[in-house]
Design a protein around this motif. Sequence first.
Motif, PDB file in Angstrom:
ATOM      1  N   ALA A  87       0.826  -1.212   0.000  1.00 58.48           N
ATOM      2  CA  ALA A  87       0.000   0.000   0.000  1.00 58.48           C
ATOM      3  C   ALA A  87       0.858   1.259   0.000  1.00 58.48           C
ATOM      4  CB  ALA A  87      -0.933  -0.010   1.205  1.00 58.48           C
ATOM      5  N   MET A  88       1.935   1.261   0.785  1.00 58.29           N
ATOM      6  CA  MET A  88       2.824   2.425   0.813  1.00 58.29           C
ATOM      7  C   MET A  88       3.409   2.701  -0.571  1.00 58.29           C
ATOM      8  SD  MET A  88       4.936   2.077   4.383  1.00 58.29           S
ATOM      9  CE  MET A  88       4.133   2.272   5.980  1.00 58.29           C
ATOM     10  N   LEU A  89       3.850   1.634  -1.245  1.00 56.22           N
ATOM     11  CA  LEU A  89       4.438   1.784  -2.575  1.00 56.22           C
ATOM     12  C   LEU A  89       3.407   2.302  -3.565  1.00 56.22           C
ATOM     13  CD1 LEU A  89       6.786   1.302  -4.570  1.00 56.22           C
ATOM     14  CD2 LEU A  89       5.936  -1.039  -4.840  1.00 56.22           C
ATOM     15  N   VAL A  90       2.229   1.686  -3.548  1.00 54.81           N
ATOM     16  CA  VAL A  90       1.180   2.058  -4.506  1.00 54.81           C
ATOM     17  C   VAL A  90       0.714   3.485  -4.265  1.00 54.81           C
ATOM     18  CG1 VAL A  90      -1.191   1.578  -5.207  1.00 54.81           C
ATOM     19  CG2 VAL A  90       0.425  -0.315  -4.888  1.00 54.81           C
ATOM     20  N   GLN A  91       0.484   3.854  -3.011  1.00 60.91           N
ATOM     21  CA  GLN A  91      -0.009   5.200  -2.722  1.00 60.91           C
ATOM     22  C   GLN A  91       1.035   6.260  -3.027  1.00 60.91           C
ATOM     23  OE1 GLN A  91      -3.170   5.912  -2.179  1.00 60.91           O
ATOM     24  NE2 GLN A  91      -3.469   3.705  -2.410  1.00 60.91           N
ATOM     25  N   SER A  92       2.310   5.932  -2.892  1.00 64.73           N
ATOM     26  CA  SER A  92       3.346   6.909  -3.258  1.00 64.73           C
ATOM     27  C   SER A  92       3.307   7.181  -4.758  1.00 64.73           C
ATOM     28  CB  SER A  92       4.721   6.406  -2.834  1.00 64.73           C
ATOM     29  OG  SER A  92       5.132   5.287  -3.598  1.00 64.73           O
ATOM     30  N   MET A  93       3.076   6.133  -5.563  1.00 73.07           N
ATOM     31  CA  MET A  93       2.978   6.344  -7.009  1.00 73.07           C
ATOM     32  C   MET A  93       1.735   7.132  -7.378  1.00 73.07           C
ATOM     33  SD  MET A  93       4.410   2.935  -8.929  1.00 73.07           S
ATOM     34  CE  MET A  93       3.028   1.898  -8.458  1.00 73.07           C
ATOM     35  N   SER A  94       0.626   6.854  -6.715  1.00 73.06           N
ATOM     36  CA  SER A  94      -0.605   7.586  -7.005  1.00 73.06           C
ATOM     37  C   SER A  94      -0.449   9.059  -6.654  1.00 73.06           C
ATOM     38  CB  SER A  94      -1.773   6.966  -6.228  1.00 73.06           C
ATOM     39  OG  SER A  94      -2.973   7.658  -6.478  1.00 73.06           O
ATOM     40  N   ALA A  95       0.099   9.327  -5.465  1.00 74.26           N
ATOM     41  CA  ALA A  95       0.326  10.713  -5.063  1.00 74.26           C
ATOM     42  C   ALA A  95       1.273  11.413  -6.028  1.00 74.26           C
ATOM     43  CB  ALA A  95       0.893  10.748  -3.646  1.00 74.26           C
ATOM     44  N   LYS A  96       2.307  10.705  -6.452  1.00 76.33           N
ATOM     45  CA  LYS A  96       3.291  11.275  -7.380  1.00 76.33           C
ATOM     46  C   LYS A  96       2.650  11.661  -8.705  1.00 76.33           C
ATOM     47  CE  LYS A  96       7.168   8.972  -7.948  1.00 76.33           C
ATOM     48  NZ  LYS A  96       8.149   7.986  -8.495  1.00 76.33           N
ATOM     49  N   LEU A  97       1.746  10.818  -9.191  1.00 76.62           N
ATOM     50  CA  LEU A  97       1.079  11.124 -10.463  1.00 76.62           C
ATOM     51  C   LEU A  97       0.300  12.434 -10.370  1.00 76.62           C
ATOM     52  CD1 LEU A  97       0.348  10.014 -13.351  1.00 76.62           C
ATOM     53  CD2 LEU A  97      -1.724   9.086 -12.299  1.00 76.62           C
ATOM     54  N   GLY A  98      -0.438  12.623  -9.279  1.00 75.12           N
ATOM     55  CA  GLY A  98      -1.192  13.858  -9.113  1.00 75.12           C
ATOM     56  C   GLY A  98      -0.302  15.075  -9.001  1.00 75.12           C
ATOM     57  N   ILE A  99       0.819  14.949  -8.276  1.00 74.41           N
ATOM     58  CA  ILE A  99       1.739  16.075  -8.093  1.00 74.41           C
ATOM     59  C   ILE A  99       2.432  16.434  -9.397  1.00 74.41           C
ATOM     60  CG2 ILE A  99       3.897  16.767  -6.969  1.00 74.41           C
ATOM     61  CD1 ILE A  99       2.983  15.001  -4.568  1.00 74.41           C
ATOM     62  N   ALA A 100       2.866  15.415 -10.152  1.00 77.63           N
ATOM     63  CA  ALA A 100       3.643  15.665 -11.371  1.00 77.63           C
ATOM     64  C   ALA A 100       2.795  16.187 -12.518  1.00 77.63           C
ATOM     65  CB  ALA A 100       4.353  14.377 -11.791  1.00 77.63           C
TER      66      ALA A 100
END
Length: 437
Positions: A87-100
């Motif tokens: 979950a930590m890995l997946v949520q970091s990628m999801s958050a990154k997509l929104g930020i980028a």
Amino acid sequence: MADTLPLTRHVVVADDPLPGEARIIAAAERALSGERRGVRAVLPFLGPAFIAAVAYIDPGNFATNMAGGSEFGYTLLWVVLAANLMAMLVQSMSAKLGIATGRSLPEVCRDRLPFRAVVRLWLQAEAVAMATDLAEFVGAALGLHLVFGLSMWVSAILTGLAAFIILGLQVWGFRRLEAAITGLVAVIVLAFGLEVLKSGPSAGGVTRGLFVPQFAGNGSALLAVSIIGATVMPHVIYLHSSLTQNRIVGAHPAARRKIFRFEIVDIMIAMGIAGVINLAMLATAAAVFHARGISGAGNDLGQVFGGLNRYLGAHSGLVFGLALLASGIASSCVGTMSGQVVMQGFIHRRIPVFARRAITMIPALVLIGIGFNPTRALVLSQVFLSFGIPFALIPLLVFTGNRNLMGPLVNRRPMMLAAGLVTAVIVGLNVYLLATA
């Protein structure tokens, strides 16, 4: 506010931010410019992961963890730990997509995939959202029923009203909604801290369960998939990218990289808390029920409620019921928000959030009306959610590995390998479940 901020801005400021949001933006600007350091620098960025983390401690988690602990003891603790790391890995990628990108995952899918694929992804995402909402709504109603002795029908109506009230906090800014949901999470943390202290799980059993991967037959495999479905939830993969896309917007690539680093701290704290709660649930069930040979208690949260009162005393069942109630109300709000993100992103349509809340109550009310076992409904809904994970996770993996889309925040090779392994494990568990069912 312009007089209090540096001339070289790191954050894009909305034309007319609400007062609370304006203060957060100003604090974020100072953190990104280096004026605020340490804990004070992190504070403006905390919030999105706490909203997402609610989905990881929803009533479905209560059902799967209590069932797993009561039936198999500490055996599946490693599954809970692994699911939380995923979950930590997946949520970091999801958050990154929104930020980028400034776009949510459904919006990026709509922009970059063929129309037919987008429609199919939307339909399965709506089905997943319905299964999610079913678990959350039924769980909150069950919590009210256990704590106050109300009928399930009355409890269901009160649950809907509570969700409407909390969702209405968005009128005064997103920070108030974040604060309300974080407060409900605090109730769950306190409740299971007390339960663990009272139940006294075996240190050796916990250690072995955490670090020795094993199953105990097909039943444990089903529950393992349920635990993963209740932890790496597809609807919150869509949601987290939406939570970060407009909250604090970096004005240039360097600012976006700093924002992502702060968001990683948010994720580590929020998901770490959620993981500890899930481990505490399963360990409590193992110590209270499995140790006494009561393997079927987890199949009915009503029995869990009564058993905790009987074996631990000190109103332990009441504490459990309050935690279930807080979980259901908070996650019901988050599920409704996710549904909005899915529809808006995939097909560029939007319905009022209160209308969506009212519509998605119907399946839960039908189940309650026909007398279906609410705990069984929770477990089955989590299995269904697990099958929806690849449809959110694979596009996320592809998009966050695209340098043209992500720029400096593109996934590096180690991240791509780790995320690919997570996807393979989840899909493999689903195939194993089908083959052995």
